[in-house]
Design a protein around this motif. Structure first.
Motif, short mmCIF file in Angstrom:
data_model
loop_
_atom_site.label_atom_id
_atom_site.label_comp_id
_atom_site.label_asym_id
_atom_site.label_seq_id
_atom_site.Cartn_x
_atom_site.Cartn_y
_atom_site.Cartn_z
N ALA A 160 20.88 28.39 -19.44
CA ALA A 160 20.49 27.63 -18.25
C ALA A 160 19.19 26.87 -18.49
N THR A 161 19.26 25.84 -19.29
CA THR A 161 18.11 24.94 -19.46
C THR A 161 18.04 24.00 -18.27
N PRO A 162 16.88 23.41 -17.98
CA PRO A 162 16.78 22.47 -16.85
C PRO A 162 17.78 21.33 -16.94
N ALA A 163 18.01 20.80 -18.14
CA ALA A 163 18.96 19.70 -18.28
C ALA A 163 20.39 20.16 -17.99
N ASN B 270 24.76 20.80 -11.49
CA ASN B 270 24.51 20.49 -10.09
C ASN B 270 25.04 19.10 -9.73
N ASP C 120 23.16 18.50 -6.13
CA ASP C 120 21.89 17.79 -6.18
C ASP C 120 21.69 16.85 -4.99
N THR D 166 22.95 28.22 -12.48
CA THR D 166 22.22 29.27 -13.19
C THR D 166 23.12 30.45 -13.52
N VAL E 284 21.32 22.75 -16.15
CA VAL E 284 21.43 23.05 -14.71
C VAL E 284 21.59 21.77 -13.91
N ALA E 285 20.80 20.75 -14.24
CA ALA E 285 20.90 19.48 -13.53
C ALA E 285 22.27 18.85 -13.72
N ARG E 286 22.85 18.99 -14.90
CA ARG E 286 24.16 18.41 -15.16
C ARG E 286 25.25 19.11 -14.34
#
Length: 334
Positions: free
Chosen positions: A43-46, A52, A58, A36, A48-50
């Motif tokens: 900082a889109t969810p996708a 992490n 993750d 973030t 951020v997941a990438r």
């Protein structure tokens, strides 16, 4: 004494292990995360997941912790998520600046605090004593960052007596074999570079050492007052021991035990206060880098730097314990 040192060093291992667990959980409990902070408005969810997944954030916490400990045992402190630079490399670059600042601040605190507290105790109840008590209270209550800004504004901006920021003048051409700028100037005989580096240290060292100075002065004053009223001091005085020798060998030496403990504790205060002081004076050390790491939630930097500071703090306290035997022979353990 050697046995005590070895026991303390052995105790350091489980202490650091427990600290590593608390530190790991504390960093992960901070709101947000490196992804973030790194992505900001993107900082889109996708995304951020990438990020992490890229850094392994993750995975379950136990796996992250074991991976981190495994890296530490190999001497790898990880890399900054913000810059990608290895933490150890950043540390080697910035460590001399903070140590240099801490040493000068400690010299100011000890060099002024102990004589001031001793003189105040010698004139207990007089104007010097009352002035020392008031000054020490003021020194303790003034926040480090406020005093830093005040010193910078008055002595750097208004009067121009000292530099306002940095470790050395940007136009100064100097050789830095060790990273300790004052020492480097002495080793290479670049006297102007050494003097310039020392001038850059004055204001931040005074700001950083102000609270330890006040605390050391108060502890010295209280300890000397207590010792000079002890029965064995009155006995030595009655036996005709000359006042200079009485003050130096009996009063001051016996009063130094609590002062030595206080000095050891102040090292941790100096290292933590360096974060604010280095930020105000743009001093390129561990403190300013750690402040940026907190702002950016840089896990690797926070974990590596805080753990190292804990090791330094533990070793300093070990040195304080060893100094007890030098101050008072009765405390020496074989």
């Amino acid at each position: 004494m050697v046995r005590v040192v070895l026991q303390r060093l052995a105790l350091l291992i489980p202490t650091l292990f427990g600290l590593s667990i608390l530190l790991f959980l504390w960093v992960r409990a901070l709101p947000g995360g490196p992804a973030t902070a790194l992505l900001g408005e993107r900082a889109t969810p996708a995304a951020v997941a990438r990020i992490n997944a890229l850094y392994g954030f993750d995975k379950p916490l136990i796996q992250q912790y074991l991976a981190w400990i495994g890296q530490l045992l190999k001497g790898n402190f990880g890399a900054s998520t913000r810059t990608g630079v290895p933490v150890l490399e950043e540390f080697i670059q910035r460590f001399p600046a903070t140590i240099e600042l801490t040493i000068v601040a400690l010299l100011i605190a000890v060099g002024i605090g102990i004589p001031l507290g001793y003189v105040a105790a010698r004139h207990h109840g007089g104007l010097i004593d009352q002035g020392t008590v008031v000054a020490s209270l003021v020194g303790i209550t003034i926040p480090v960052f406020f005093l830093a800004f005040l010193l910078k504004f008055v002595f750097a901006v208004q009067l121009g007596w000292f530099p306002s920021s940095g470790r050395q003048d940007p136009g100064m051409i100097a050789t830095h074999p060790t990273g300790f700028y004052v020492l480097d100037g002495l080793l290479t005989r670049e006297w102007d570079a050494s003097w310039d580096a020392l001038l850059h240290l004055v204001l931040p060292a005074i700001a950083l050492g102000s609270i330890p100075l006040a605390i050391i002065a108060r502890i010295t004053r209280a300890s000397v007052i207590e010792v000079q009223n002890a029965d064995y001091v009155r006995t030595a005085r009655a036996k005709g021991l000359k006042p200079p020798r009485l003050r130096r060998r009996v009063v001051l030496r016996n009063a130094m035990l609590p002062v030595a403990t206080t000095i050891g504790l102040q090292v941790g205060l100096l290292l933590s206060g360096a974060v604010l002081t280095e930020t105000v004076f743009a001093f390129n050390g561990i403190g300013s880098f750690l402040a940026n790491a907190v702002f950016n939630l840089d896990y690797a930097v926070l974990q590596g730097f805080v753990l190292f500071i804990a090791v330094v703090y533990a070793l300093v306290n070990l040195a304080v314990d060893v100094s007890y035997g030098l101050i008072d022979p009765r405390l020496r353990v074989r």
